[in-house]
Design a protein around this motif. Structure first.
Motif, PDB file in Angstrom:
ATOM      1  N   GLU A 128      43.409  43.821  26.352  1.00  0.00           N
ATOM      2  CA  GLU A 128      43.307  44.760  25.230  1.00  0.00           C
ATOM      3  C   GLU A 128      42.067  44.494  24.384  1.00  0.00           C
ATOM      4  O   GLU A 128      41.447  45.422  23.871  1.00  0.00           O
ATOM      5  N   GLU A 129      41.686  43.226  24.270  1.00  0.00           N
ATOM      6  CA  GLU A 129      40.521  42.849  23.467  1.00  0.00           C
ATOM      7  C   GLU A 129      39.201  43.093  24.191  1.00  0.00           C
ATOM      8  O   GLU A 129      38.190  43.386  23.556  1.00  0.00           O
ATOM      9  N   GLU A 130      39.201  42.936  25.510  1.00  0.00           N
ATOM     10  CA  GLU A 130      37.977  43.074  26.314  1.00  0.00           C
ATOM     11  C   GLU A 130      38.264  43.982  27.501  1.00  0.00           C
ATOM     12  O   GLU A 130      38.462  43.507  28.612  1.00  0.00           O
ATOM     13  N   ASP A 131      38.263  45.263  27.293  1.00  0.00           N
ATOM     14  CA  ASP A 131      38.672  46.217  28.318  1.00  0.00           C
ATOM     15  C   ASP A 131      37.636  46.432  29.423  1.00  0.00           C
ATOM     16  O   ASP A 131      37.841  47.218  30.330  1.00  0.00           O
ATOM     17  N   ASP A 132      36.511  45.702  29.380  1.00  0.00           N
ATOM     18  CA  ASP A 132      35.486  45.878  30.405  1.00  0.00           C
ATOM     19  C   ASP A 132      35.670  44.929  31.592  1.00  0.00           C
ATOM     20  O   ASP A 132      34.855  44.899  32.502  1.00  0.00           O
ATOM     21  N   CYS A 133      36.735  44.150  31.579  1.00  0.00           N
ATOM     22  CA  CYS A 133      37.016  43.207  32.660  1.00  0.00           C
ATOM     23  C   CYS A 133      38.488  43.319  33.028  1.00  0.00           C
ATOM     24  O   CYS A 133      39.321  43.673  32.200  1.00  0.00           O
ATOM     25  N   ASP A 134      38.837  43.009  34.273  1.00  0.00           N
ATOM     26  CA  ASP A 134      40.221  43.126  34.740  1.00  0.00           C
ATOM     27  C   ASP A 134      40.942  41.781  34.621  1.00  0.00           C
ATOM     28  O   ASP A 134      40.948  40.984  35.548  1.00  0.00           O
ATOM     29  N   PHE A 135      41.557  41.538  33.471  1.00  0.00           N
ATOM     30  CA  PHE A 135      42.305  40.310  33.249  1.00  0.00           C
ATOM     31  C   PHE A 135      43.701  40.369  33.858  1.00  0.00           C
ATOM     32  O   PHE A 135      44.291  39.338  34.155  1.00  0.00           O
ATOM     33  N   ILE A 136      44.248  41.550  34.049  1.00  0.00           N
ATOM     34  CA  ILE A 136      45.587  41.700  34.625  1.00  0.00           C
ATOM     35  C   ILE A 136      45.597  41.185  36.065  1.00  0.00           C
ATOM     36  O   ILE A 136      46.593  40.642  36.531  1.00  0.00           O
ATOM     37  N   PHE A 137      44.469  41.317  36.762  1.00  0.00           N
ATOM     38  CA  PHE A 137      44.318  40.787  38.120  1.00  0.00           C
ATOM     39  C   PHE A 137      44.726  39.320  38.183  1.00  0.00           C
ATOM     40  O   PHE A 137      45.270  38.849  39.186  1.00  0.00           O
ATOM     41  N   ASP A 138      44.450  38.592  37.112  1.00  0.00           N
ATOM     42  CA  ASP A 138      44.673  37.148  37.106  1.00  0.00           C
ATOM     43  C   ASP A 138      46.128  36.749  36.872  1.00  0.00           C
ATOM     44  O   ASP A 138      46.471  35.578  37.025  1.00  0.00           O
ATOM     45  N   ILE A 139      47.010  37.687  36.516  1.00  0.00           N
ATOM     46  CA  ILE A 139      48.399  37.318  36.238  1.00  0.00           C
ATOM     47  C   ILE A 139      49.091  36.750  37.478  1.00  0.00           C
ATOM     48  O   ILE A 139      49.630  35.631  37.424  1.00  0.00           O
ATOM     49  N   PRO A 140      49.106  37.441  38.626  1.00  0.00           N
ATOM     50  CA  PRO A 140      49.743  36.833  39.811  1.00  0.00           C
ATOM     51  C   PRO A 140      49.077  35.530  40.244  1.00  0.00           C
ATOM     52  O   PRO A 140      49.766  34.564  40.608  1.00  0.00           O
ATOM     53  N   VAL A 141      47.750  35.480  40.173  1.00  0.00           N
ATOM     54  CA  VAL A 141      46.993  34.301  40.588  1.00  0.00           C
ATOM     55  C   VAL A 141      47.334  33.103  39.698  1.00  0.00           C
ATOM     56  O   VAL A 141      47.591  32.001  40.184  1.00  0.00           O
ATOM     57  N   SER A 142      47.354  33.325  38.384  1.00  0.00           N
ATOM     58  CA  SER A 142      47.661  32.248  37.440  1.00  0.00           C
ATOM     59  C   SER A 142      49.100  31.767  37.585  1.00  0.00           C
ATOM     60  O   SER A 142      49.374  30.573  37.458  1.00  0.00           O
ATOM     61  N   LEU A 143      50.007  32.687  37.844  1.00  0.00           N
ATOM     62  CA  LEU A 143      51.406  32.313  38.017  1.00  0.00           C
ATOM     63  C   LEU A 143      51.574  31.418  39.247  1.00  0.00           C
ATOM     64  O   LEU A 143      52.228  30.364  39.183  1.00  0.00           O
ATOM     65  N   ALA A 144      50.983  31.816  40.357  1.00  0.00           N
ATOM     66  CA  ALA A 144      51.059  31.006  41.582  1.00  0.00           C
ATOM     67  C   ALA A 144      50.412  29.637  41.368  1.00  0.00           C
ATOM     68  O   ALA A 144      50.918  28.612  41.833  1.00  0.00           O
ATOM     69  N   ALA A 145      49.298  29.614  40.637  1.00  0.00           N
ATOM     70  CA  ALA A 145      48.601  28.357  40.373  1.00  0.00           C
ATOM     71  C   ALA A 145      49.420  27.442  39.475  1.00  0.00           C
ATOM     72  O   ALA A 145      49.440  26.220  39.670  1.00  0.00           O
ATOM     73  N   GLU A 146      50.096  28.014  38.501  1.00  0.00           N
ATOM     74  CA  GLU A 146      50.920  27.202  37.598  1.00  0.00           C
ATOM     75  C   GLU A 146      52.025  26.476  38.377  1.00  0.00           C
ATOM     76  O   GLU A 146      52.352  25.330  38.087  1.00  0.00           O
ATOM     77  N   ILE A 147      52.560  27.126  39.388  1.00  0.00           N
ATOM     78  CA  ILE A 147      53.667  26.548  40.157  1.00  0.00           C
ATOM     79  C   ILE A 147      53.172  25.519  41.172  1.00  0.00           C
ATOM     80  O   ILE A 147      53.759  24.448  41.322  1.00  0.00           O
ATOM     81  N   THR A 148      52.074  25.831  41.860  1.00  0.00           N
ATOM     82  CA  THR A 148      51.635  24.993  42.975  1.00  0.00           C
ATOM     83  C   THR A 148      50.474  24.054  42.649  1.00  0.00           C
ATOM     84  O   THR A 148      50.238  23.097  43.377  1.00  0.00           O
ATOM     85  N   GLY A 149      49.719  24.380  41.611  1.00  0.00           N
ATOM     86  CA  GLY A 149      48.540  23.588  41.290  1.00  0.00           C
ATOM     87  C   GLY A 149      47.293  24.009  42.044  1.00  0.00           C
ATOM     88  O   GLY A 149      46.276  23.320  42.000  1.00  0.00           O
TER      89      GLY A 149
END
Length: 174
Positions: A128-149
């Motif tokens: 919402e703050e920086e609409d020129d980049c796709d931050f939503i793309f990182d939600i699945p990636v970050s979630l998987a990384a949080e679990i597995t490292g």
């Protein structure tokens, strides 16, 4: 250039059975051009990276028999990402972003991990703050990384093994 790959983090199954599932063998920690790499992560998960491949539910379902699997797919060229967790042949949760649908597209289902809401809220706010980049793309990636490292886009201290598919003759004669 952007990444196009799937990775599978497996817990509760022997490494030899994981490699057998993919019809792979390790040639060690040497660089050789291959679509497959991976190894044991510090978190205890065994990782198989499959370049230029989008995982299927059927593939993860089979791999997760008698194990737990977190699978992640990224296609940065069109900004599609997906992460899913399967245990004992059953999908536990999945999270998908497809920028071709919408920059704000996010589909989440199942028993989502506790960290999901915080990751989603943080990255949605950033979007919402920086609409020129796709931050939503990182939600699945970050979630998987949080679990597995593991994250596909971070420099790793450990050197991964290279996996190859045995040739026809190696398959016959070992």
């Amino acid at each position: 250039m952007g990444a196009s790959l799937s990775w599978f983090a497996v817990r509760g199954k022997e490494q030899t059975l994981i490699l057998k599932h993919f019809s792979l063998r390790s040639i060690g920690k040497v660089y050789q051009r291959s679509s497959y790499h991976g190894g044991l992560l510090p978190s205890g998960w065994f990782l198989v990276i499959h370049g230029r491949h989008e995982f299927t539910d059927a593939e993860v379902k089979q791999l997760s028999q008698a194990a737990e699997v977190v699978a992640c797919f990224v296609e940065e060229h069109v900004m599609v990402s997906k992460a899913a967790c399967w245990k004992n042949g059953q999908e536990v949760w999945s999270v998908t972003h497809d920028a071709q649908e919408s920059l704000h597209h996010l589909e989440a289902q199942g028993e989502l991990p506790l960290g999901f809401a915080a990751i989603r809220d943080r990255l949605t706010k950033q979007q919402e703050e920086e609409d020129d980049c796709d931050f939503i793309f990182d939600i699945p990636v970050s979630l998987a990384a949080e679990i597995t490292g593991y994250r596909h886009d971070e420099t790793r201290k450990e050197t991964f093994e290279t996996f190859v598919r045995p040739s026809f003759f190696e398959g016959l004669f070992g």
